[in-house]
Design an enzyme around this catalytic site. Structure first.
Site, PDB file in Angstrom:
ATOM      1  N   LYS A  85       0.880  -1.182   0.000  1.00  0.00           N
ATOM      2  CA  LYS A  85       0.000   0.000   0.000  1.00  0.00           C
ATOM      3  C   LYS A  85       0.909   1.221   0.000  1.00  0.00           C
ATOM      4  O   LYS A  85       1.760   1.383   0.882  1.00  0.00           O
ATOM      5  CB  LYS A  85      -0.852  -0.073   1.259  1.00  0.00           C
ATOM      6  CG  LYS A  85      -1.902   0.983   1.472  1.00  0.00           C
ATOM      7  CD  LYS A  85      -2.815   0.503   2.610  1.00  0.00           C
ATOM      8  CE  LYS A  85      -3.810   1.539   3.058  1.00  0.00           C
ATOM      9  NZ  LYS A  85      -3.260   2.373   4.157  1.00  0.00           N
TER      10      LYS A  85
HETATM   11  O1  G3P Z   1      -6.128   3.839   7.213  1.00  0.00           O
HETATM   12  C1  G3P Z   1      -6.591   5.035   7.766  1.00  0.00           C
HETATM   13  C2  G3P Z   1      -7.468   5.745   6.777  1.00  0.00           C
HETATM   14  O2  G3P Z   1      -8.647   4.993   6.643  1.00  0.00           O
HETATM   15  C3  G3P Z   1      -7.717   7.144   7.232  1.00  0.00           C
HETATM   16  O3  G3P Z   1      -8.589   7.100   8.290  1.00  0.00           O
HETATM   17  O4  G3P Z   1      -9.659   7.886  10.332  1.00  0.00           O
HETATM   18  O5  G3P Z   1      -7.339   8.627   9.821  1.00  0.00           O
HETATM   19  O6  G3P Z   1      -9.255   9.506   8.481  1.00  0.00           O
HETATM   20  P1  G3P Z   1      -8.715   8.372   9.280  1.00  0.00           P
END
Ligand code: G3P
Length: 214
Positions: A85
């Site tokens: 990733k």
């Molecule tokens: O992998 C994390 C991505 O899904 C971002 O999530 O909750 O940091 O906006 P967040």
């Protein structure tokens, strides 16, 4: 459609595996840093805790050479399961092309624009990962991003799939799919909340009341 867990917690991974409807796991360096100082060893623990399906591993280092070494080391742990990733930067997209050529599946993450989707398609990435809630908070609307990615990939008849991330609630998960995401990834508490509905709960109470304990 596939539902993935967005976490680097071994406990979350085991709990998600037990749910029966979770296909794999996405991690990122921030999630990893909450759990470990040895990310590749920790990836091994996640692979053991979640015994089947893809685990998306994002290198914790940021130069091309470092990302290359770390992504290849991660993929070598479980070539059939680990997806490299990578953030949708020029350097990382160059790396995605090289890794894909060598048979390592790649995903582009932190995606906010259709131009990034074009490059995910061109480099043969299996997933493009838009951050829906972050886009809703900081850009021109989270689901608008998913709309445009879906339109581009459909126009290209691309094999690249949209894996919506940064999802904070069950309705946001559903909306992401309705707007064209193929797959979703979310934290364990969001996955556990997917079936919740007050009328389902009241029906369950009604059924239980019809069969009181003897
Ligand atoms: O992998 C994390 C991505 O899904 C971002 O999530 O909750 O940091 O906006 P967040």
């Amino acid at each position: 459609m596939a539902i993935l867990l967005d976490s680097a917690s071994v406990d979350d991974a085991a709990a998600a595996a037990a749910l029966g409807f979770v296909h794999g796991i996405t991690t990122n360096p921030a999630l990893m840093a909450r759990e470990t100082t040895e990310p590749l060893a920790h990836l091994g623990r996640l692979l053991a805790a979640f015994p089947g399906g893809p685990i998306c591993y994002q290198p914790t280092r940021t130069t091309y050479a470092q990302m290359n070494d770390e992504a290849r080391a991660a993929a070598a742990l479980a070539p059939e399961r680990v997806v490299a990733k990578l953030p949708a930067t020029l350097d990382a997209i160059k790396l995605a092309a090289a890794l894909t050529d060598d048979g390592i599946r790649c995903a582009l993450t932190a995606v906010y624009s259709p131009a990034q989707a074009l490059l995910a398609h061109e480099t043969g990435c299996v997933w493009i990962i838009p951050y829906v809630d972050r886009a809703a908070r900081h850009a021109d609307g989270g689901l608008t991003v998913v709309d445009s990615l879906a339109a581009i990939l459909a126009r290209l008849q691309s094999g690249t799939r949209i894996l919506a991330a940064s999802l904070k609630s069950a309705p946001q998960v559903v909306d992401a799919i309705l707007h064209g995401a193929h797959d979703v990834t979310a934290p364990l508490e969001v996955l556990r909340s997917l079936p919740a509905h007050p009328l389902t709960e009241s029906a369950v109470r009604e059924f239980a009341a019809a069969w009181p304990e003897a």
